[in-house]
Write a protein that holds these residues in place. Structure first.
Motif, PDB file in Angstrom:
ATOM      1  N   SER A 383       0.841  -1.123   0.168  1.00 44.70           N
ATOM      2  CA  SER A 383       0.022   0.043  -0.056  1.00 44.70           C
ATOM      3  C   SER A 383       0.686   1.268  -0.089  1.00 44.70           C
ATOM      4  O   SER A 383       0.349   2.298  -0.342  1.00 44.70           O
ATOM      5  CB  SER A 383      -0.999   0.067   1.240  1.00 44.70           C
ATOM      6  OG  SER A 383      -0.097   0.157   2.480  1.00 44.70           O
ATOM      7  N   GLY A 384       2.105   1.189   0.457  1.00 38.09           N
ATOM      8  CA  GLY A 384       2.970   2.394   0.549  1.00 38.09           C
ATOM      9  C   GLY A 384       3.960   2.298  -0.757  1.00 38.09           C
ATOM     10  O   GLY A 384       5.189   3.171  -0.445  1.00 38.09           O
ATOM     11  N   VAL A 385       3.628   2.005  -1.931  1.00 38.78           N
ATOM     12  CA  VAL A 385       4.360   2.262  -2.896  1.00 38.78           C
ATOM     13  C   VAL A 385       3.801   3.060  -4.007  1.00 38.78           C
ATOM     14  O   VAL A 385       4.541   4.156  -3.980  1.00 38.78           O
ATOM     15  CB  VAL A 385       4.603   0.476  -3.816  1.00 38.78           C
ATOM     16  CG1 VAL A 385       5.718   0.717  -5.055  1.00 38.78           C
ATOM     17  CG2 VAL A 385       5.252  -0.371  -2.806  1.00 38.78           C
ATOM     18  N   LEU A 386       2.927   2.711  -4.911  1.00 38.48           N
ATOM     19  CA  LEU A 386       2.278   3.644  -5.867  1.00 38.48           C
ATOM     20  C   LEU A 386       1.418   4.755  -5.088  1.00 38.48           C
ATOM     21  O   LEU A 386       1.137   5.516  -5.787  1.00 38.48           O
ATOM     22  CB  LEU A 386       1.493   2.867  -6.703  1.00 38.48           C
ATOM     23  CG  LEU A 386       2.309   1.873  -7.548  1.00 38.48           C
ATOM     24  CD1 LEU A 386       1.492   1.269  -8.695  1.00 38.48           C
ATOM     25  CD2 LEU A 386       3.780   2.705  -8.341  1.00 38.48           C
ATOM     26  N   ASP A 387       1.162   4.670  -3.862  1.00 37.05           N
ATOM     27  CA  ASP A 387       0.364   5.822  -3.235  1.00 37.05           C
ATOM     28  C   ASP A 387       1.119   7.005  -3.262  1.00 37.05           C
ATOM     29  O   ASP A 387       0.736   8.250  -3.117  1.00 37.05           O
ATOM     30  CB  ASP A 387      -0.006   5.485  -1.740  1.00 37.05           C
ATOM     31  CG  ASP A 387       1.155   5.638  -0.864  1.00 37.05           C
ATOM     32  OD1 ASP A 387       2.464   5.012  -1.157  1.00 37.05           O
ATOM     33  OD2 ASP A 387       1.265   6.023   0.259  1.00 37.05           O
ATOM     34  N   SER A 388       2.484   7.321  -3.556  1.00 37.24           N
ATOM     35  CA  SER A 388       3.312   8.350  -3.615  1.00 37.24           C
ATOM     36  C   SER A 388       3.608   8.736  -5.051  1.00 37.24           C
ATOM     37  O   SER A 388       4.797   9.419  -5.212  1.00 37.24           O
ATOM     38  CB  SER A 388       4.642   8.066  -2.886  1.00 37.24           C
ATOM     39  OG  SER A 388       4.415   7.736  -1.562  1.00 37.24           O
ATOM     40  N   LEU A 389       2.891   8.401  -6.023  1.00 41.23           N
ATOM     41  CA  LEU A 389       2.895   8.839  -7.414  1.00 41.23           C
ATOM     42  C   LEU A 389       2.427  10.515  -7.159  1.00 41.23           C
ATOM     43  O   LEU A 389       2.099  10.778  -6.144  1.00 41.23           O
ATOM     44  CB  LEU A 389       1.824   8.374  -8.231  1.00 41.23           C
ATOM     45  CG  LEU A 389       2.142   6.760  -8.645  1.00 41.23           C
ATOM     46  CD1 LEU A 389       0.934   6.185  -9.493  1.00 41.23           C
ATOM     47  CD2 LEU A 389       3.616   6.784  -9.342  1.00 41.23           C
ATOM     48  N   PRO A 390       2.954  11.092  -8.112  1.00 44.23           N
ATOM     49  CA  PRO A 390       2.643  12.517  -8.100  1.00 44.23           C
ATOM     50  C   PRO A 390       1.326  12.977  -7.630  1.00 44.23           C
ATOM     51  O   PRO A 390       1.250  14.332  -7.134  1.00 44.23           O
ATOM     52  CB  PRO A 390       2.848  13.097  -9.440  1.00 44.23           C
ATOM     53  CG  PRO A 390       3.797  12.258 -10.084  1.00 44.23           C
ATOM     54  CD  PRO A 390       3.330  10.757  -9.626  1.00 44.23           C
ATOM     55  N   HIS A 391       0.399  12.461  -7.932  1.00 44.10           N
ATOM     56  CA  HIS A 391      -1.006  12.984  -7.374  1.00 44.10           C
ATOM     57  C   HIS A 391      -1.535  12.381  -6.083  1.00 44.10           C
ATOM     58  O   HIS A 391      -2.637  12.822  -5.706  1.00 44.10           O
ATOM     59  CB  HIS A 391      -2.239  12.210  -8.474  1.00 44.10           C
ATOM     60  CG  HIS A 391      -2.337  11.050  -8.504  1.00 44.10           C
ATOM     61  ND1 HIS A 391      -1.330  10.004  -8.932  1.00 44.10           N
ATOM     62  CD2 HIS A 391      -3.344  10.242  -8.091  1.00 44.10           C
ATOM     63  CE1 HIS A 391      -1.770   8.944  -8.563  1.00 44.10           C
ATOM     64  NE2 HIS A 391      -3.004   8.878  -8.267  1.00 44.10           N
ATOM     65  N   GLY A 392      -0.638  11.596  -5.239  1.00 46.72           N
ATOM     66  CA  GLY A 392      -1.081  11.273  -4.045  1.00 46.72           C
ATOM     67  C   GLY A 392      -1.234  11.991  -3.095  1.00 46.72           C
ATOM     68  O   GLY A 392      -0.559  13.374  -3.063  1.00 46.72           O
ATOM     69  N   GLY A 393      -2.183  11.999  -2.045  1.00 49.81           N
ATOM     70  CA  GLY A 393      -2.393  13.218  -1.247  1.00 49.81           C
ATOM     71  C   GLY A 393      -1.322  13.584  -0.464  1.00 49.81           C
ATOM     72  O   GLY A 393      -1.342  14.663  -0.226  1.00 49.81           O
ATOM     73  N   TYR A 394      -0.646  12.660   0.097  1.00 49.91           N
ATOM     74  CA  TYR A 394       0.489  13.046   1.075  1.00 49.91           C
ATOM     75  C   TYR A 394       1.793  13.834   0.258  1.00 49.91           C
ATOM     76  O   TYR A 394       2.264  14.734   0.653  1.00 49.91           O
ATOM     77  CB  TYR A 394       1.149  11.846   1.724  1.00 49.91           C
ATOM     78  CG  TYR A 394       2.428  12.272   2.790  1.00 49.91           C
ATOM     79  CD1 TYR A 394       2.088  12.645   3.903  1.00 49.91           C
ATOM     80  CD2 TYR A 394       3.600  12.277   2.025  1.00 49.91           C
ATOM     81  CE1 TYR A 394       3.211  12.978   4.864  1.00 49.91           C
ATOM     82  CE2 TYR A 394       4.734  12.535   2.957  1.00 49.91           C
ATOM     83  CZ  TYR A 394       4.553  12.828   4.174  1.00 49.91           C
ATOM     84  OH  TYR A 394       5.402  13.402   5.043  1.00 49.91           O
ATOM     85  N   THR A 395       1.733  13.541  -1.041  1.00 49.38           N
ATOM     86  CA  THR A 395       2.765  13.722  -1.920  1.00 49.38           C
ATOM     87  C   THR A 395       2.288  15.283  -2.237  1.00 49.38           C
ATOM     88  O   THR A 395       3.295  16.207  -2.013  1.00 49.38           O
ATOM     89  CB  THR A 395       2.761  13.053  -3.404  1.00 49.38           C
ATOM     90  OG1 THR A 395       3.135  11.619  -2.775  1.00 49.38           O
ATOM     91  CG2 THR A 395       3.967  13.644  -3.982  1.00 49.38           C
ATOM     92  N   VAL A 396       1.275  15.466  -2.753  1.00 47.83           N
ATOM     93  CA  VAL A 396       0.917  16.827  -3.040  1.00 47.83           C
ATOM     94  C   VAL A 396       0.909  17.867  -1.719  1.00 47.83           C
ATOM     95  O   VAL A 396       1.373  18.954  -2.201  1.00 47.83           O
ATOM     96  CB  VAL A 396      -0.563  16.824  -3.481  1.00 47.83           C
ATOM     97  CG1 VAL A 396      -1.193  18.296  -3.745  1.00 47.83           C
ATOM     98  CG2 VAL A 396      -0.834  16.000  -4.894  1.00 47.83           C
ATOM     99  N   THR A 397       0.358  17.310  -0.719  1.00 50.59           N
ATOM    100  CA  THR A 397       0.680  18.137   0.356  1.00 50.59           C
ATOM    101  C   THR A 397       1.955  18.768   0.822  1.00 50.59           C
ATOM    102  O   THR A 397       2.340  19.850   1.177  1.00 50.59           O
ATOM    103  CB  THR A 397      -0.162  17.346   1.628  1.00 50.59           C
ATOM    104  OG1 THR A 397      -1.390  17.130   1.508  1.00 50.59           O
ATOM    105  CG2 THR A 397      -0.271  18.263   3.111  1.00 50.59           C
TER     106      THR A 397
END
Length: 437
Positions: A383-397
């Motif tokens: 779950s912690g791999v592709l959630d960090s693509l550019p559009h991921g919530g934490y990434t954007v924030t």
């Protein structure tokens, strides 16, 4: 077929627009609208048949639910970070760390600070707000390029701590009711994976920073940065008290208040900062106002992306993709990992990937004899791999709202540490499970 093309195209366009710096409050609903259009979703609820989804309702449900769940944490977290920065407490903590580990290890201090707070139960989003002022101060003292700050924050928050055994983060707790496990599931393998991720990830981060410095990059100050110079700073040990307060309250009330413990913890941190460092704050009202504006931007951007995921989940293409991925042939751990990481990538949410996939995966894999503890750990890690693509919530924030960096400058490093490193950790876990550990 058209629905699948629309889903893939909408996701690709969202990532492209995010990287290009287009306002997410415009880009996310526009891309979601394209996904809805190609999937035959009604635009307005009034045009949808009874029981069917619509673009507006699905998007706003995702958007509003995120605001409902996280707004107060974002608000108080942003104010806490601003108070720490403006009072000089963050600088004081940074100076104390520098005297003990040296300026050359400044990035390591940021990673460890994030790791301690994350493993202590502080929300991932709040950790970035809390640690950023200290990170800014440390990078300035060490004259390191500030575009690496998001990567240091992300690496310490959403990699080896978020998905490890014993972590109080939701990504480690979601599998429990589906698999009947504990937060410490497969702790032996989890420990090996976490140590390998720490060593390799930090080596990579340090190598990239040194390469940038060798090319002449240095820290660039901005007008919006907290005032520095020869001002008198609060005592270092007193400056640690707000951080310890957040960590202590969050840890003490995590089980009883769950997510709401963060509200109490952050309020406690704000109060302790004001009580002990009030004399170092030039304008408390201004600090609170600026923190509030930062929180509104952060929660708005993140909610906009979550709304896209809300629309994507309503499409036939998404249902078909989930069905295919949850029935992949071969090693069930690999099939489960692929399903969760892809869904997390589409929705931009690690918790979303697990919540959607596990109700389908858990009964099937448990029935065929897959060890529950192994599936738990693989689910958390994937779950912690592709959630960090550019559009991921934490990434954007983290990149845009907190650090205020351009994607083209910050994301390549951020993606390397929060996508590639967790992916290698996932592969290592599957290999270790396959050989009987």
């Amino acid at each position: 077929m058209l629905s699948m093309i629309g889903l893939i195209s909408g996701l690709a366009l969202l990532i492209f627009l995010t990287v290009k710096g287009v306002n997410l409050m415009v880009a996310a609903p526009f891309c979601a609208f394209l996904v809805a259009l190609t999937s035959g979703l009604a635009i307005f609820p009034q045009l949808a048949a009874e029981g069917e989804a619509s673009f507006v309702a699905s998007y706003m449900d995702g958007f509003a639910n995120f605001v409902f769940s996280w707004f107060l944490m974002f608000l108080i977290g942003a104010i806490f970070g601003k108070l720490m920065g403006d009072s000089g407490a963050a600088d004081s903590v940074a100076n104390w760390i520098v005297r003990r580990i040296g300026l050359k290890n400044a990035p390591l201090a940021i990673v460890l600070a994030c790791a301690v707070l994350t493993y202590g139960g502080v929300s991932l989003f709040v950790v970035a707000f809390a640690v950023y002022p200290m990170a800014l101060s440390l990078f300035k003292k060490a004259q390191l390029p500030r575009r690496f700050i998001p990567a240091a924050l992300g690496f310490g928050s959403v990699t080896f701590t978020m998905t490890s055994a014993g972590s109080p983060e939701i990504q480690n707790w979601i599998p429990i009711p589906f698999l009947g496990t504990t937060p410490y599931a497969a702790w032996e393998v989890s420990l090996i994976v976490a140590v390998c991720m720490i060593i390799f990830g930090y080596w990579w981060l340090r190598k990239m920073i040194l390469h940038a410095v060798a090319k002449g990059e240095t820290f660039e100050s901005r007008a919006s940065d907290p005032a520095t110079g020869e001002r008198k700073l609060p005592n270092a040990f007193v400056s640690f008290l707000p951080l310890l307060t957040v960590l202590g309250i969050s840890f003490a009330f995590h089980h009883s208040l769950e997510q709401s413990a963060l509200i109490v913890a952050l309020l406690g941190g704000c109060l302790v900062t004001l009580i002990f460092n009030r004399s170092y704050l030039k304008n408390v009202s201004e600090s609170i106002s600026e923190g509030t504006i930062g929180a509104l931007i952060a929660v708005g951007n993140t909610s906009a992306v979550v709304g896209f995921g809300g629309v994507a989940k309503q499409t036939d293409a998404f249902s078909d993709a989930v069905a295919v991925m949850t029935n992949l042939p071969g090693d069930p751990l690999i099939g489960g990992a692929v399903a969760i990481l892809v869904i997390a990538g589409i929705t931009g949410s690690s918790s979303g990937g697990q919540t959607i996939a596990l109700p389908l995966l858990a009964p099937h894999y448990m029935e065929i004899g897959v060890p529950a503890e192994q599936l738990h750990r693989v689910a958390a890690l994937s779950s912690g791999v592709l959630d960090s693509l550019p559009h991921g919530g934490y990434t954007v924030t983290t990149i845009t709202a907190i650090c205020r960096e351009r994607y083209k400058d910050a994301y390549p490093i951020y993606g390397a540490l929060t996508v590639v490193v967790p992916f290698l950790g996932l592969l290592l876990a599957i290999i270790l499970f396959s050989i009987g550990l």
